[in-house]
Write a protein that holds these residues in place. Structure first.
Motif, PDB file in Angstrom:
ATOM      1  N   MET A 156       0.854  -1.193   0.000  1.00 54.21           N
ATOM      2  CA  MET A 156       0.000   0.000   0.000  1.00 54.21           C
ATOM      3  C   MET A 156       0.885   1.237   0.000  1.00 54.21           C
ATOM      4  O   MET A 156       1.773   1.385   0.829  1.00 54.21           O
ATOM      5  CB  MET A 156      -0.884   0.005   1.246  1.00 54.21           C
ATOM      6  CG  MET A 156      -1.812   1.208   1.349  1.00 54.21           C
ATOM      7  SD  MET A 156      -3.028   1.197   0.023  1.00 54.21           S
ATOM      8  CE  MET A 156      -3.867   2.741   0.350  1.00 54.21           C
ATOM      9  N   ARG A 209     -11.052  -1.564  -2.171  1.00 52.04           N
ATOM     10  CA  ARG A 209     -10.031  -0.854  -1.401  1.00 52.04           C
ATOM     11  C   ARG A 209     -10.616  -0.509  -0.038  1.00 52.04           C
ATOM     12  O   ARG A 209     -11.835  -0.365   0.109  1.00 52.04           O
ATOM     13  CB  ARG A 209      -9.579   0.412  -2.119  1.00 52.04           C
ATOM     14  CG  ARG A 209      -8.773   0.157  -3.371  1.00 52.04           C
ATOM     15  CD  ARG A 209      -7.796   1.293  -3.616  1.00 52.04           C
ATOM     16  NE  ARG A 209      -7.084   1.133  -4.872  1.00 52.04           N
ATOM     17  CZ  ARG A 209      -6.030   0.357  -5.052  1.00 52.04           C
ATOM     18  NH1 ARG A 209      -5.581  -0.353  -4.024  1.00 52.04           N
ATOM     19  NH2 ARG A 209      -5.434   0.284  -6.218  1.00 52.04           N
ATOM     20  N   SER A 252      -9.744   1.809   3.740  1.00 50.26           N
ATOM     21  CA  SER A 252      -8.912   2.694   4.554  1.00 50.26           C
ATOM     22  C   SER A 252      -9.758   3.217   5.703  1.00 50.26           C
ATOM     23  O   SER A 252     -10.992   3.084   5.703  1.00 50.26           O
ATOM     24  CB  SER A 252      -8.352   3.853   3.723  1.00 50.26           C
ATOM     25  OG  SER A 252      -9.383   4.553   3.061  1.00 50.26           O
ATOM     26  N   ARG A 285      -5.533   6.186   6.300  1.00 56.68           N
ATOM     27  CA  ARG A 285      -4.466   5.196   6.411  1.00 56.68           C
ATOM     28  C   ARG A 285      -5.074   3.817   6.159  1.00 56.68           C
ATOM     29  O   ARG A 285      -6.305   3.645   6.231  1.00 56.68           O
ATOM     30  CB  ARG A 285      -3.828   5.252   7.798  1.00 56.68           C
ATOM     31  CG  ARG A 285      -4.806   4.983   8.944  1.00 56.68           C
ATOM     32  CD  ARG A 285      -4.189   5.241  10.301  1.00 56.68           C
ATOM     33  NE  ARG A 285      -5.174   5.154  11.375  1.00 56.68           N
ATOM     34  CZ  ARG A 285      -5.450   4.056  12.058  1.00 56.68           C
ATOM     35  NH1 ARG A 285      -4.812   2.918  11.781  1.00 56.68           N
ATOM     36  NH2 ARG A 285      -6.352   4.065  13.022  1.00 56.68           N
ATOM     37  N   PRO A 286      -4.258   2.818   5.856  1.00 53.72           N
ATOM     38  CA  PRO A 286      -4.796   1.469   5.670  1.00 53.72           C
ATOM     39  C   PRO A 286      -5.466   0.957   6.936  1.00 53.72           C
ATOM     40  O   PRO A 286      -5.146   1.379   8.048  1.00 53.72           O
ATOM     41  CB  PRO A 286      -3.548   0.647   5.330  1.00 53.72           C
ATOM     42  CG  PRO A 286      -2.551   1.640   4.836  1.00 53.72           C
ATOM     43  CD  PRO A 286      -2.819   2.906   5.600  1.00 53.72           C
ATOM     44  N   ASP A 287      -6.393   0.030   6.765  1.00 55.11           N
ATOM     45  CA  ASP A 287      -7.023  -0.615   7.906  1.00 55.11           C
ATOM     46  C   ASP A 287      -5.942  -1.366   8.690  1.00 55.11           C
ATOM     47  O   ASP A 287      -5.089  -2.041   8.105  1.00 55.11           O
ATOM     48  CB  ASP A 287      -8.092  -1.596   7.415  1.00 55.11           C
ATOM     49  CG  ASP A 287      -8.855  -2.230   8.546  1.00 55.11           C
ATOM     50  OD1 ASP A 287      -9.947  -1.721   8.879  1.00 55.11           O
ATOM     51  OD2 ASP A 287      -8.377  -3.241   9.090  1.00 55.11           O
ATOM     52  N   GLY A 339      -5.366  -3.982   5.901  1.00 55.37           N
ATOM     53  CA  GLY A 339      -4.454  -3.299   4.993  1.00 55.37           C
ATOM     54  C   GLY A 339      -5.143  -2.323   4.074  1.00 55.37           C
ATOM     55  O   GLY A 339      -6.120  -1.678   4.445  1.00 55.37           O
ATOM     56  N   GLY A 340      -4.647  -2.233   2.837  1.00 55.48           N
ATOM     57  CA  GLY A 340      -5.150  -1.238   1.900  1.00 55.48           C
ATOM     58  C   GLY A 340      -6.176  -1.750   0.917  1.00 55.48           C
ATOM     59  O   GLY A 340      -6.862  -0.958   0.268  1.00 55.48           O
ATOM     60  N   GLN A 341      -6.283  -3.060   0.767  1.00 52.88           N
ATOM     61  CA  GLN A 341      -7.313  -3.629  -0.081  1.00 52.88           C
ATOM     62  C   GLN A 341      -7.633  -5.031   0.420  1.00 52.88           C
ATOM     63  O   GLN A 341      -6.816  -5.679   1.071  1.00 52.88           O
ATOM     64  CB  GLN A 341      -6.896  -3.661  -1.550  1.00 52.88           C
ATOM     65  CG  GLN A 341      -5.773  -4.623  -1.897  1.00 52.88           C
ATOM     66  CD  GLN A 341      -5.267  -4.422  -3.319  1.00 52.88           C
ATOM     67  OE1 GLN A 341      -4.870  -3.324  -3.706  1.00 52.88           O
ATOM     68  NE2 GLN A 341      -5.291  -5.474  -4.114  1.00 52.88           N
ATOM     69  N   ASP A 380       0.195  -7.049   0.834  1.00 55.20           N
ATOM     70  CA  ASP A 380      -0.641  -6.114   1.588  1.00 55.20           C
ATOM     71  C   ASP A 380      -0.984  -6.619   2.987  1.00 55.20           C
ATOM     72  O   ASP A 380      -1.779  -6.004   3.685  1.00 55.20           O
ATOM     73  CB  ASP A 380      -1.935  -5.839   0.794  1.00 55.20           C
ATOM     74  CG  ASP A 380      -2.771  -4.719   1.393  1.00 55.20           C
ATOM     75  OD1 ASP A 380      -2.214  -3.640   1.647  1.00 55.20           O
ATOM     76  OD2 ASP A 380      -3.973  -4.939   1.621  1.00 55.20           O
ATOM     77  N   SER A 417      -1.159  -7.042   6.794  1.00 55.02           N
ATOM     78  CA  SER A 417      -0.863  -6.087   7.857  1.00 55.02           C
ATOM     79  C   SER A 417      -0.056  -6.750   8.970  1.00 55.02           C
ATOM     80  O   SER A 417       0.107  -7.976   9.015  1.00 55.02           O
ATOM     81  CB  SER A 417      -2.172  -5.542   8.431  1.00 55.02           C
ATOM     82  OG  SER A 417      -2.828  -6.544   9.188  1.00 55.02           O
TER      83      SER A 417
END
Length: 515
Positions: A1, A161, A163, A182-184, A188-190, A335, A337
């Motif tokens: 991300m 996606r 966030s 920001r990413p989850d 993450g980002g997706q 991606d 986390s």
């Protein structure tokens, strides 16, 4: 991300340059940005005489009695023949030959390559995932065309996606809550809907549609489908409160190298964030941080202009979509986390470059995507097409779908060098209204803004992809439906299409189909 502000000591500078902000006066900074350079282009500055020539050639036409000079060749000298069958997009640009064509075919093979999880006896193909959306680039960009919504068999070439609002204590000023994200922390980002053996997929994409009837002039009626997206069967617990989801369908791939070759100054010159000319259109430049060049650059790729160059776009897709690392995105878990420990500690495939995709392989894929040819126009001189062209211009569609650009003079890229091209995009961000809003900011783009997509080749969608699904999430099942979803800055144009004589509306669609 991608991290728009990769280092804490640059957070404030990046926030000012990329986003603008209310804390420092949004009225001043909403359209402020430094002069944007093109470090990815090996090109000299344009001379005064060149600028004058270019201005003359890209000025909109006032004569619709015949096609304009070179209009039939939308990619200039790189234009390819519109061959029969579904592989019309899968052709190398006409401007490459010899060794460059061999590299193109190598990149094509890598684009088609099916990756497998590690460990594997096929060391050159391992490194998939462990969480992923596809096993190859081709899985989403089938025949280099558009992706599609879930079909009856559950096949899909789109994802969500995700966030969450940025944490003000994380080192970046909370300049505007709706733009700082920001990413989850878990997903993450997706969201990835596939997983290697021994891992859990993150979710299953669920889509439901409500039908909306739209009355048109002449007694005609259109039916739009309004989607609702759900991240079902979550594999790692509930989403973070406030999580924002946005669907993305894979876009078509043709002409990307030519879009990359348009000088940034030529694009930003058309930006009008305060609508100074009063035409109701207020495009803004997408500005993103380039990790490769360590500076803010014009965002050209992605539905909201999230990536500045094709190289960074390709590396981000390998990482986020397939879980394959490159020198630009070296994390082998893609991606995943920090909360997904099993994913991060799983076996990964790493080559001599310290990444799963070597540099030379990434460059071959880049060469392939940069040199996918744009087919020649079909029947640009047809009287109905010319009538539709007049309607397109008179309706004001060219305010965003800018027909013509001239690329930079490039060293070592003959197919993209100093070409008059017809992509029908300004590459700027526009507010498209509530109907198309995903309510998820991305970089400088708000939750209502989208980058103008190019229209070249759009009439070949059915031939290439086997469907006619348009817009960022494939909700539109026809070009007319895509037009009718326009709102915000394009509301006036949309309403004009609704109320115009049916014959003009038919001619407009016929023109779009010829592109």
């Amino acid at each position: 991300m991608r991290r728009p502000c990769p280092r804490p000591n640059r957070a404030f500078l990046c926030a000012v340059l990329v986003w603008g902000g209310a804390a420092l006066g949004a009225e001043t900074l909403a359209d402020a940005h430094p002069p944007l350079s093109d470090p990815h282009l090996d090109a000299p500055a344009r001379t005064a005489s060149e600028r004058a020539r270019i201005k003359a050639v890209v000025t909109p036409t006032a004569d619709f009695s015949a096609p304009e000079p070179f209009e039939a060749r939308p990619a200039g000298a790189a234009t390819v023949a519109p061959v029969p069958g579904p592989h019309v997009f899968d052709q190398p640009s006409a401007g490459i030959d010899g060794e460059a064509r061999m590299t193109w075919h190598l990149g094509q093979a890598l684009f088609d390559k099916l990756w497998v999880p590690s460990p594997s006896s096929t060391r050159g193909s391992d490194g998939l995932g462990p969480l992923y959306n596809a096993r190859s680039c081709r899985a989403c960009h089938l025949r280099d065309g558009r992706g599609h919504t879930p079909d009856a068999d559950g096949a899909v070439s789109m994802f969500l996606r995700i966030s969450v609002p940025a944490d003000p204590g994380a080192g970046m000023p909370a300049i505007a809550d709706w733009i700082a994200t920001r990413p989850d922390p878990v997903y993450g980002g997706q969201l990835q809907d596939f997983a290697a053996v021994g891992h859990r997929a993150e979710y299953r994409l669920d889509v439901r549609y409500d039908e909306i009837a739209v009355a048109l002039s002449g007694g005609d009626r259109a039916y739009l489908r309004k989607p609702a997206y759900t991240a079902a069967d979550l594999g790692y617990g509930p989403l973070t409160p406030g999580a924002m989801l946005s669907p993305r369908v894979a876009p078509q791939m043709i002409g990307l190298g030519l879009l990359e070759a348009i000088p940034a100054a030529q694009i930003t010159a058309r930006a009008d964030p305060r609508d100074a000319d009063g035409d109701g259109i207020s495009g803004r430049a997408a500005i993103v941080w380039s990790d490769q060049y360590d500076r803010p650059m014009l965002g050209r790729f992605g539905w909201k202009g999230g990536e500045p160059t094709l190289r960074e776009q390709a590396a981000a897709a390998f990482s986020g979509d397939i879980g394959i690392s490159t020198w630009l995105n070296p994390q082998p878990w893609g991606d995943c986390s920090a909360a997904q420990d099993d994913c991060r500690t799983a076996r990964h495939g790493v080559d001599a470059d310290g990444a799963e995709l070597p540099r030379d392989a990434l460059e071959a894929v880049l060469h392939y995507t940069r040199n996918l040819g744009v087919p020649a126009r079909r029947a640009p001189g047809d009287p109905e097409v010319l009538r539709g062209k007049r309607v397109f211009h008179d309706t004001g569609c060219t305010a965003c779908h800018t027909p013509k650009h001239v690329t930079a003079r490039l060293s070592g890229q003959p197919a993209q060098s100093f070409q008059l091209i017809w992509p029908f995009t300004d590459l700027l961000l526009h507010d498209m209204g509530d109907g198309l809003a995903d309510n998820r900011p991305e970089g400088r783009a708000t939750g209502r803004e989208w980058k103008t997509p190019p229209l070249w080749g759009i009439g070949l969608t059915g031939q290439v992809s086997g469907h006619t699904q348009y817009l960022h999430d494939g909700r539109a099942r026809s070009l007319l439906e895509a037009v009718l979803w326009h709102g915000g800055e394009a509301r006036t144009q949309r309403d004009t299409v609704v109320s115009m004589p049916p014959a003009d509306r038919d001619a407009l669609i016929r023109y779009l189909e010829s592109l």
